[in-house]
Design an enzyme around this catalytic site. Structure first.
Site, PDB file in Angstrom:
ATOM      1  N   GLY A  48     -15.455  33.269  39.773  1.00 33.36           N
ATOM      2  CA  GLY A  48     -16.762  33.921  39.695  1.00 33.36           C
ATOM      3  C   GLY A  48     -16.682  35.312  40.303  1.00 33.36           C
ATOM      4  O   GLY A  48     -16.073  35.492  41.356  1.00 33.36           O
TER       5      GLY A  48
ATOM      6  N   ASP B 171     -16.837  30.445  51.478  1.00 34.69           N
ATOM      7  CA  ASP B 171     -16.391  29.083  51.797  1.00 34.69           C
ATOM      8  C   ASP B 171     -14.887  28.981  52.032  1.00 34.69           C
ATOM      9  O   ASP B 171     -14.311  27.900  51.909  1.00 34.69           O
ATOM     10  CB  ASP B 171     -16.810  28.131  50.662  1.00 34.69           C
TER      11      ASP B 171
ATOM     12  N   ARG C 215     -22.178  26.791  45.595  1.00 32.11           N
ATOM     13  CA  ARG C 215     -21.398  25.628  45.160  1.00 32.11           C
ATOM     14  C   ARG C 215     -21.500  24.485  46.161  1.00 32.11           C
ATOM     15  O   ARG C 215     -22.525  23.851  46.230  1.00 32.11           O
ATOM     16  CB  ARG C 215     -19.950  26.016  44.908  1.00 32.11           C
TER      17      ARG C 215
ATOM     18  N   THR D 160     -15.598  36.053  46.895  1.00 32.91           N
ATOM     19  CA  THR D 160     -16.531  35.031  46.404  1.00 32.91           C
ATOM     20  C   THR D 160     -17.814  35.136  47.200  1.00 32.91           C
ATOM     21  O   THR D 160     -17.770  35.348  48.420  1.00 32.91           O
ATOM     22  CB  THR D 160     -15.965  33.595  46.527  1.00 32.91           C
TER      23      THR D 160
ATOM     24  N   ASP E 252     -11.539  29.849  45.866  1.00 34.29           N
ATOM     25  CA  ASP E 252     -10.625  28.705  46.030  1.00 34.29           C
ATOM     26  C   ASP E 252      -9.872  28.339  44.748  1.00 34.29           C
ATOM     27  O   ASP E 252      -8.685  27.994  44.810  1.00 34.29           O
ATOM     28  CB  ASP E 252     -11.337  27.495  46.647  1.00 34.29           C
TER      29      ASP E 252
ATOM     30  N   ASP F  62     -19.599  32.763  47.937  1.00 35.82           N
ATOM     31  CA  ASP F  62     -19.857  31.496  48.636  1.00 35.82           C
ATOM     32  C   ASP F  62     -19.480  31.498  50.123  1.00 35.82           C
ATOM     33  O   ASP F  62     -19.956  30.660  50.874  1.00 35.82           O
ATOM     34  CB  ASP F  62     -19.106  30.348  47.946  1.00 35.82           C
TER      35      ASP F  62
ATOM     36  N   ARG G 135     -12.292  31.934  34.616  1.00 30.08           N
ATOM     37  CA  ARG G 135     -11.728  30.735  35.250  1.00 30.08           C
ATOM     38  C   ARG G 135     -10.737  30.201  34.226  1.00 30.08           C
ATOM     39  O   ARG G 135     -11.119  29.501  33.286  1.00 30.08           O
ATOM     40  CB  ARG G 135     -12.823  29.715  35.545  1.00 30.08           C
TER      41      ARG G 135
HETATM   42  O1  F6P Z   1     -18.234  30.505  43.229  1.00 31.75           O
HETATM   43  C1  F6P Z   1     -19.251  31.399  42.952  1.00 31.75           C
HETATM   44  C2  F6P Z   1     -20.377  30.732  42.212  1.00 31.75           C
HETATM   45  O2  F6P Z   1     -21.374  31.694  41.958  1.00 31.75           O
HETATM   46  C3  F6P Z   1     -20.978  29.502  42.887  1.00 31.75           C
HETATM   47  O3  F6P Z   1     -21.879  29.846  43.909  1.00 31.75           O
HETATM   48  C4  F6P Z   1     -21.593  28.804  41.711  1.00 31.75           C
HETATM   49  O4  F6P Z   1     -21.687  27.421  41.948  1.00 31.75           O
HETATM   50  C5  F6P Z   1     -20.636  29.080  40.605  1.00 31.75           C
HETATM   51  O5  F6P Z   1     -19.921  30.257  40.959  1.00 31.75           O
HETATM   52  C6  F6P Z   1     -21.271  29.299  39.253  1.00 31.75           C
HETATM   53  O6  F6P Z   1     -20.263  29.479  38.318  1.00 31.75           O
HETATM   54  P1  F6P Z   1     -20.478  30.023  36.832  1.00 31.75           P
HETATM   55  O7  F6P Z   1     -20.832  31.479  36.918  1.00 31.75           O
HETATM   56  O8  F6P Z   1     -19.171  29.799  36.170  1.00 31.75           O
HETATM   57  O9  F6P Z   1     -21.598  29.227  36.268  1.00 31.75           O
END
Ligand code: F6P
Length: 323
Positions: free
Chosen positions: A11, A130, A172, A126, A103, A128, A72
């Site tokens: 992300g 995390d 997340r 990120t 991660d 997050d 991803r």
């Molecule tokens: O890891 C970053 C993040 O924004 C999380 O907070 C969230 O759960 C996820 O990515 C959403 O992913 P996507 O943009 O692939 O829906």
């Protein structure tokens, strides 16, 4: 080491561009050639790799998103995909990689290093926050500020209509964004995946507040919590107290965009340089981070497997400030 590759994966996060700029410029400063791969690991697999110069990263420091694009990568999860990526790298004489991401990015980096021995250093990008091994990750501060701006606006309307608002933020499986947003916005309660708040806890908080003649309430809900989404929780609460006007707002991807804050620009600039210098100093399989204002390197395995504990002192603030 003469040539390195650079990619952003997973992300996107505000400040990734500032980190790209920092990696490119510090690589050139240290006499390295630097190659950008587009769409994260997919760029390595498909050979979508191009040489970057100092001016390739002009005027991007303040921009959200990532000029290298992100993905991803499904292909990189397969042995064939990683083999294809290795061939692309080997054929260009690339001897090291800087990966900016979270991660998932570092899980891939770790496997790739173990399979092919190409040194990889990560920069934590990120929203997050995390990752173990850095007090803050690139994009987190901006995401919190974006969420705060939105929640302040929700507070106005919640107040005008005497409503109970459940506001869902990203993160997340991590409650960092939710906690900072809750404290910054003066929310009445925060629900995060790391703790277990029940529907009864919410009802008790509402009762205490109403007894004190409070008429509107903000509850910040981190996605990925045990009780489900903000909507799931709101439905359950509304059934128990039908006289209250319950509403839900899911902030979503606005938290991932926008111009990075000063904090994120500086952190990203610092971590980009740390990643390049880490590679030059023999780091092979680790993430650059900042801990207590000092640059540190943490092995990928540890960075992705060890959970960064929430600061209990900070969590307590919310209850104290809502007395
Ligand atoms: O890891 C970053 C993040 O924004 C999380 O907070 C969230 O759960 C996820 O990515 C959403 O992913 P996507 O943009 O692939 O829906």
């Amino acid at each position: 080491m003469k040539k390195i590759a650079l990619l952003t994966s997973g992300g996107d996060a505000p400040g990734m561009n500032a980190c790209i700029r920092s990696v490119v410029r510090s690589a050139i400063y240290h006499g390295l050639e630097v190659y950008g791969a587009r769409y994260g690991y997919n760029g390595l697999i498909e050979g979508d790799i191009f040489k970057m110069k100092s001016f390739s990263v002009s005027n991007i420091l303040q921009r959200g998103g990532t000029i290298l694009k992100s993905a991803r990568s499904i292909g990189f999860r397969t042995k064939e995909g990683r083999e294809a990526a290795f061939k692309q790298i080997e054929s260009r004489g690339i001897e090291g990689i800087v990966a900016i991401g979270g991660d998932g990015t570092f899980t891939g980096a770790n496997i790739f290093y173990e399979e092919f021995g190409i040194p990889i250093v990560g920069a934590p990008g990120t929203i997050d926050n995390d990752l173990y091994g850095s007090d803050y990750t690139i994009g987190f501060d901006t995401a919190v500020n974006t969420a705060l701006e939105a929640v302040d606006k929700i507070r106005d309307t919640a107040n005008s209509h005497d409503r109970v608002f459940f506001v869902e933020v990203m993160g997340r499986h991590s409650g960092y964004i939710a906690i900072q947003t809750a404290i910054g916005s003066g929310a009445e309660m925060v629900m995060v995946p790391e703790t277990s708040t029940t529907i009864e806890d919410i009802l008790a908080m509402l009762k205490v507040g109403r007894d004190k003649e409070k008429t509107s309430f903000l509850i910040i809900v981190a996605e990925g919590g045990k009780l489900g989404t903000a909507s799931d929780i709101a439905v359950k609460v509304a059934k128990k107290v039908p006289e209250l006007h319950v509403r839900v707002s899911t902030l979503g991807h606005i938290q991932r965009g926008g111009s990075p804050t000063a904090f994120d620009r500086i952190l990203a600039s610092r971590l980009g340089i740390a990643a390049v210098e880490g590679l030059l100093n023999g780091e092979k399989n680790s993430m650059a981070g900042v801990i207590n204002d000092e640059t540190r390197y943490t092995n990928f395995k540890l960075a992705i497997s060890k959970s960064k504990p929430l600061n209990q002192e900070i969590l307590k603030l919310i209850d104290i400030l809502n007395v």
